[in-house]
Scaffold this motif. Structure first.
Motif, short mmCIF file in Angstrom:
data_model
loop_
_atom_site.label_atom_id
_atom_site.label_comp_id
_atom_site.label_asym_id
_atom_site.label_seq_id
_atom_site.Cartn_x
_atom_site.Cartn_y
_atom_site.Cartn_z
N UNK A 114 0.80 -1.22 0.00
CA UNK A 114 0.00 0.00 0.00
C UNK A 114 0.83 1.27 0.00
N UNK A 115 2.11 1.15 0.33
CA UNK A 115 2.95 2.34 0.49
C UNK A 115 2.92 3.29 -0.71
N UNK A 116 3.05 2.79 -1.95
CA UNK A 116 3.06 3.74 -3.07
C UNK A 116 1.78 4.56 -3.22
N UNK A 117 0.62 3.92 -3.11
CA UNK A 117 -0.62 4.68 -3.31
C UNK A 117 -0.82 5.68 -2.17
N UNK A 118 -0.40 5.30 -0.96
CA UNK A 118 -0.49 6.24 0.16
C UNK A 118 0.54 7.36 0.01
N UNK A 119 1.71 7.04 -0.52
CA UNK A 119 2.73 8.07 -0.75
C UNK A 119 2.26 9.08 -1.79
N UNK A 120 1.72 8.57 -2.88
CA UNK A 120 1.25 9.47 -3.95
C UNK A 120 0.14 10.37 -3.43
N UNK A 121 -0.81 9.79 -2.68
CA UNK A 121 -1.87 10.61 -2.12
C UNK A 121 -1.33 11.67 -1.18
N UNK A 122 -0.38 11.29 -0.35
CA UNK A 122 0.21 12.23 0.60
C UNK A 122 0.93 13.37 -0.12
N UNK A 130 -6.76 8.74 1.75
CA UNK A 130 -5.40 8.95 1.23
C UNK A 130 -5.22 8.18 -0.07
N UNK A 131 -5.69 6.93 -0.09
CA UNK A 131 -5.58 6.14 -1.31
C UNK A 131 -6.41 6.75 -2.43
N UNK A 132 -7.62 7.21 -2.11
CA UNK A 132 -8.46 7.84 -3.13
C UNK A 132 -7.80 9.08 -3.70
N UNK A 133 -7.19 9.89 -2.83
CA UNK A 133 -6.48 11.08 -3.31
C UNK A 133 -5.33 10.68 -4.23
#
Length: 635
Positions: free
Chosen positions: A38-46, A287-290
């Protein structure tokens, strides 16, 4: 530059795509294979949300803004997560994931990633090479703009080719990443784009496939390793989008999709032996949606569509409120895709069908949509996985995800009907964007097949571990596919990277000399179809037309159509002065020579017109100083 010379850029891209998301997931309580996936999608959202916030408070986008923003999101996630667990405890023991599963995930990602790296590097050729495609011009120019202006907001990036507007939305996550890498390492925008694309294809994609397989199939080492390795076998996902188009933001969103779907599966309670409950995982949904929306909105729509499919399949048998809610979500999603005003403009985009629906379905079954190379062995494993998934009721949602993805692709690729037009809006009626979904369901299904076959063979040979049999099977697959199809990856990437219809090496070198010949505040005009749009990313100077098409303001329209008449038309010179144009590039190219939109830039062919002084040349391209209006004196 050699590929070894890109190590700082690749390392920075890895750090940006993994570290913020790892921290966000960890403070919420998501660890192990799922946490890393999950780290990449959370990173991109952040990072993408941080870029918007930084623009609002007028802080330039860069490593400081990214770091502070990541800490704020981590703190917010920790606080909300604690509150949610206090109000609604998960009732799930955060047991340590077996070491064998983590080791298997590493082995799988390394194997698949290595094959993807080998293919991608071979296909690109040199890290300074850029794909001479329509969309690549926009994305390179947009990344350079974020780098040089410090504005990485998705609320503003659309003004790149709509300069008359104060704000215009365009998803900026990709461009924020590229600008961040370029700003930290000093690499060019082209090299930074190549580095980010390499990490997205060879790291983010396999990690996402592993995360989805882990959630769907449980903590099974063979399945998890197989998902990481087999992620390299489907060149449609997301390899083709990083070459065709070139649709880098869409490729980023597609690579993030499997992990984001895994998160939805956990929230819906359909995951297998996941050491985190639905209430806690809900904290990560925004965060993932963003991340998906700001990478590319159509991947967020795909996420919603596939999530509804999972909800319908898992909630329907139980009936009651769950079934009703799933039906309401399905109806809302159909309206969003087919009738909502959000996609009214993209519904008008039309790519004529080039095959029939049955042909497109056949391509999907062979995992070769849009006539990409056929990974025959992987396609066979996927079909076996479909049978196994149908036999196991708790996995039918995974089969449904693959079938629905294929149905959408076939409808858009094989039909120009009213239904196809309504269904295709979020994806621009472009079958390639839907073709890229092939691996989302196929890879975990193929991994399921490998695990099922390994378990059966091990049962027939008492004393032999399924892990040993599974490892032998994966080794055989790697050999049978000539190194997990790395050569197919190379050929798909090279197809759009190796042609040079817009700028030959001499013309590109001329753009590279612009900093020595054009002042830092100058604006350079030129027909964008002939390569002048790349003045920014290749020449570090502002282009009057940074993309091939746009909603240009009246001054730009006038200069584009009439600059060659500047010596005798005062209104042209007035526009030149307002825009700050000091130089102009001329020279024909072989890029889309029949496109009628070229006519809007006919006035930029100033050779032979009075009021222009020749400065330099490279190939067919010539640089002129504008003297007709008293501009360009700064040299």
């Amino acid at each position: 530059m050699t590929w070894w010379g890109t190590a700082p850029a690749v390392g920075t891209a890895l750090l940006a795509l993994l570290l913020p998301g790892l921290l966000v997931g960890r403070v919420v309580g998501v660890r192990g294979v799922l946490g890393v996936g999950l780290a990449p999608v959370l990173s991109v959202g952040t990072l993408a949300v941080t870029a918007v916030a930084a623009s609002v408070v007028e802080v330039p986008w860069g490593p400081v803004a990214a770091g502070v923003g990541a800490l704020v999101v981590v703190a917010a996630a920790a606080g909300v997560g604690h509150l949610v667990r206090t109000v609604r405890p998960d009732g799930v023991v955060d047991a340590a994931e077996p070491a064998s599963v983590r080791v298997a995930a590493v082995v799988g990602v390394v194997a698949g990633g290595a094959a993807l790296v080998a293919g991608y590097v071979r296909g690109v050729g040199e890290p300074s090479r850029w794909p001479q495609t329509f969309d690549a011009v926009f994305h390179l120019s947009a990344s350079w703009r974020v780098l040089t202006t410090g504005d990485g907001s998705s609320l503003d990036l659309g003004t790149l080719n709509a300069p008359g507007l104060t704000h215009a939305f365009y998803p900026a996550a990709w461009h924020d990443l590229v600008a961040l890498v370029a700003g930290v390492t000093g690499s060019t925008v082209v090299v930074s784009s190549t580095a980010v694309a390499l990490v997205v294809v060879a790291v983010v994609h396999p990690l996402g496939c592993v995360a989805l397989a882990r959630v769907a199939l449980g903590p099974r080492p063979v399945a998890v390793a197989a998902a990481g390795a087999l992620a390299a076998g489907v060149t449609a996902s997301p390899v083709v989008l990083s070459s065709y188009g070139t649709l880098w933001p869409n490729a980023l969103g597609t690579a993030l999709l499997p992990a984001a779907l895994a998160l939805l599966v956990v929230v819906l309670g359909a995951g297998r032996d996941v050491a985190v409950g639905a209430p806690t995982s809900v904290v990560l949904l925004p965060v993932a949606a963003a991340g998906l929306v700001l990478a590319h909105p159509n991947t967020a729509v795909t996420w919603l569509v596939l999530g509804v499919v999972v909800a319908l399949v898992t909630r329907w048998p139980a009936g009651g409120r769950g079934r009703v809610l799933a039906l309401v979500a399905a109806a809302a999603t159909v309206w969003l895709v087919a009738w909502s005003p959000l996609f009214a403009a993209t519904r008008r985009t039309s790519w004529p069908a080039r095959e029939t629906v049955p042909q497109a379905l056949g391509e999907w079954a062979l995992l070769s949509p849009q006539r990409l190379p056929v990974p025959l062995l992987l396609a066979g494993l996927t079909l076996v996985g479909c049978v196994v998934a149908w036999q196991r009721a708790h996995l039918r949602w995974l089969l449904a995800v693959h079938v629905v993805g294929g149905g959408l692709f076939a409808l858009v690729a094989g039909s120009d009907s009213v239904v196809a037009r309504l269904a295709s809006g979020p994806w621009y009626d472009d079958a390639f964007r839907l073709a890229a979904l092939a691996a989302v369901g196929a890879v975990p299904l193929a991994a399921l097949a490998v695990e099922a076959v390994a378990a059966r063979l091990a049962a027939q040979r008492r004393g032999v571990s399924p892990a040993v049999v599974g490892g032998a099977l994966l080794a055989a697959v790697a050999v049978a596919t000539s190194g997990l199809s790395w050569a197919d990856t190379a050929s798909v990437v090279a197809r759009w990277y190796r042609s040079e219809p817009m700028l030959d090496p001499a013309a590109a070198a001329l753009l590279g000399r612009l900093p020595r010949e054009v002042g830092p505040d100058a604006v350079v005009a030129g027909n964008p179809f002939d390569g002048a749009a790349l003045t920014g990313p290749l020449g570090d100077r502002r282009a009057l037309f940074p993309h091939l098409t746009g909603a240009w303001d009246p001054d730009r329209v006038l200069v584009g159509s009439s600059l060659d008449e500047a010596a005798r038309r005062p209104e042209v010179c007035a526009a030149v002065r307002r825009l700050g144009v000091t130089h102009v590039l001329t020279g024909g190219s072989r890029f889309w020579t029949d496109d009628r939109r070229r006519q809007g830039y006919a006035g930029l062919e100033v050779e032979g017109s009075p009021g222009f002084e020749r400065v330099d040349a490279g190939g067919a391209m010539v640089l002129w100083r504008v003297t007709a209006c008293g501009a360009g004196a700064d040299g």
